[in-house]
Design a protein around this motif. Structure first.
Motif, short mmCIF file in Angstrom:
data_model
loop_
_atom_site.label_atom_id
_atom_site.label_comp_id
_atom_site.label_asym_id
_atom_site.label_seq_id
_atom_site.Cartn_x
_atom_site.Cartn_y
_atom_site.Cartn_z
N LEU A 5 43.03 -40.01 32.56
CA LEU A 5 42.39 -40.97 33.45
C LEU A 5 42.36 -42.34 32.81
N THR A 6 42.32 -43.36 33.63
CA THR A 6 42.21 -44.73 33.15
C THR A 6 40.87 -45.31 33.60
N ASN A 7 40.46 -46.39 32.96
CA ASN A 7 39.21 -47.05 33.35
C ASN A 7 39.26 -47.53 34.79
N LEU A 16 34.70 -40.98 39.82
CA LEU A 16 36.16 -40.89 39.84
C LEU A 16 36.68 -41.42 41.16
N THR A 17 37.72 -42.23 41.09
CA THR A 17 38.41 -42.66 42.31
C THR A 17 39.83 -42.14 42.30
N ALA A 348 33.49 -39.91 32.96
CA ALA A 348 33.47 -40.41 31.59
C ALA A 348 32.42 -39.70 30.74
N ALA A 349 31.64 -38.82 31.34
CA ALA A 349 30.59 -38.13 30.59
C ALA A 349 31.18 -37.26 29.49
N LYS A 350 30.53 -37.25 28.34
CA LYS A 350 31.01 -36.45 27.22
C LYS A 350 30.70 -34.97 27.48
#
Length: 437
Positions: A5-7, A16-17, A348-350
């Motif tokens: 995934l990218t930012n 997420l998009t 992005a959650a760990k």
């Protein structure tokens, strides 16, 4: 966050998009399980393939392998990108016809084509029929005679090149159900039959060494071998192929442990090998065709699921269950395919735990990801599995009488339903009652 995934795929809400659309909103609008495709990824990969050929200055065709994912909408996107398709069944061919796909850009594959399928191909003027065995030569001849017409054909060869891949998806070795064997002389015998048939225009030769391949050398060996065959046939029979079709099978990244080359790097190596090999053997440079499926559809696809039950046993890895499973993605159960998953509302959650991400189907083997690293979840959360665009929906079933999911295309911030979700009524639509007499 997953390396895949990218930012830019995370919006201001931290969600997420996909194709510019919030994945949680897609799940709410279309329900889950849901197959979602980022159409821009499909287009961009086709364009990258085409640019390799154009940079090398060779005639070519990029032919999308339909078995990866075949729907009317998918065929329409492929046509918009001026690419070809290959089909392996009457059903795929029928879908292409319904999509209005140009039949001149269709190749018909398969190791056991039925007469009715060949009739459909011939009557709809399919661009090329890829012959796979001696029975098919006879069967196609009968169909062509009945229609008083001719057809362009290619011959599938098993070149004796074994790719480093799973045994179920390795197809170029001698011991394969596909194609004419080279070393036994079958291929040369078949060529003579085809050349002697005035209704068959022998366009070229084809080979496919397998799928999800990471190394260049297998493709380079296969490309060189096909040119060697062409040189031998030119010397023996005066025949030079107009086309060398090297198939597909370019590997993609499913997890952080996968390190494939860019798919177009495989194509560049193939083209350069064929160029050099043809020059060395004094042959005219043929057109080069490729048949990528997974590398076009796979990275473009996402599977969205809703979290349901959970089973925690002290000392054992927990089971986290979602509302889909092996009915919409059989690959993990079939040949231990691996994927990565993220939370759609916080990709992005760990990760805080490792769980068995399980499906709802009544099989112990219905595990989508055996060691899924995820943050804490609760029932109702949406999980997105990445890179599911190839061989997920196309291999879906109604096991346990579960409806198959809907399919949505997203592009430029807009979504469109391209395959409706099956209903319970659809499951019994073809059933007929029975009463003993």
């Amino acid at each position: 966050m997953s390396e895949q995934l990218t930012n830019q795929q995370i919006n201001e809400a931290g969600h997420l998009t996909i194709g510019g659309v919030d994945a949680t909103k897609l799940a709410a609008q279309y329900q889950t399980p849901l197959a979602v495709y980022d159409v821009s990824k499909i287009r961009n990969q086709i364009r990258r393939f085409k640019s390799v050929f154009e940079d090398n200055g060779v005639d070519y065709a990029v032919s999308y392998a339909s078995k990866a994912f075949a729907t009317i909408a998918m065929y329409q996107v492929i046509d918009q990108e001026d690419a070809h398709i290959d089909v392996v069944s009457g059903g795929e061919l029928y879908t292409a016809i319904q999509a209005g796909f140009p039949m001149a850009h269709v190749s018909f594959h398969g190791n056991n084509k039925f007469q009715a399928e060949l009739e459909m191909a011939v009557s709809n003027h399919v661009g090329v029929i890829v012959l796979d065995n001696f029975h098919e030569i006879e069967l196609l001849n009968d169909v062509l005679e009945a229609h008083d017409t001719s057809a362009a054909v290619m011959m599938r060869i098993t070149p004796g090149v074994s790719a480093h891949t799973h045994e179920y998806i390795s197809t170029g070795q001698e011991d394969s159900k596909f194609g004419f064997d080279l070393n036994s002389g079958q291929a040369a015998k078949a060529l003579q039959q085809v050349l002697a048939n005035p209704r068959m225009n022998m366009l070229g030769i084809h080979a496919h060494i397998g799928s999800q391949i990471f190394e260049l050398n297998g493709f380079q060996m296969a490309a060189d071998k096909l040119v060697e065959i062409a040189a031998d046939w030119h010397a023996q029979f005066g025949y030079q192929p107009e086309v060398i079709n090297v198939g597909g099978g370019f590997g993609i990244q499913y997890t952080k442990d996968d390190h494939p080359l860019a798919p177009e790097a495989f194509v560049d190596a193939i083209v350069k090998t064929i160029k050099q090999s043809a020059s060395d053997r004094g042959l005219d440079m043929p057109a080069v065709w490729i048949e990528p499926g997974r590398s076009i559809a796979g990275p473009a696809g996402y599977s969205l699921y809703t979290v349901g039950s959970r089973k925690d046993v002290p000392g054992l890895q927990s089971y986290l269950t979602v509302d889909g499973g092996m009915g919409d993605n059989i690959r993990p159960a079939l040949y231990q395919a691996e994927y990565e998953a993220v939370l759609a509302n916080d990709p992005a959650a760990k990760p805080t735990e490792t769980v068995h991400l399980a499906g709802k189907y009544c099989e112990s083997g219905d595990i989508l990801i055996d060691n899924a690293k995820l943050p804490a979840t609760k029932p109702g959360d949406v999980v997105a599995i990445l890179d599911t665009g190839a061989y997920g929906y196309s291999m879906a079933s109604n096991y346990n009488r579960n409806p198959r999911p809907a399919v949505v295309f997203v592009e430029n911030g807009e979504s469109a339903l391209v395959v409706e979700r099956e209903s319970y009524a659809d499951l019994t639509r073809l059933d007929r009652p029975y009463q003993a007499k």
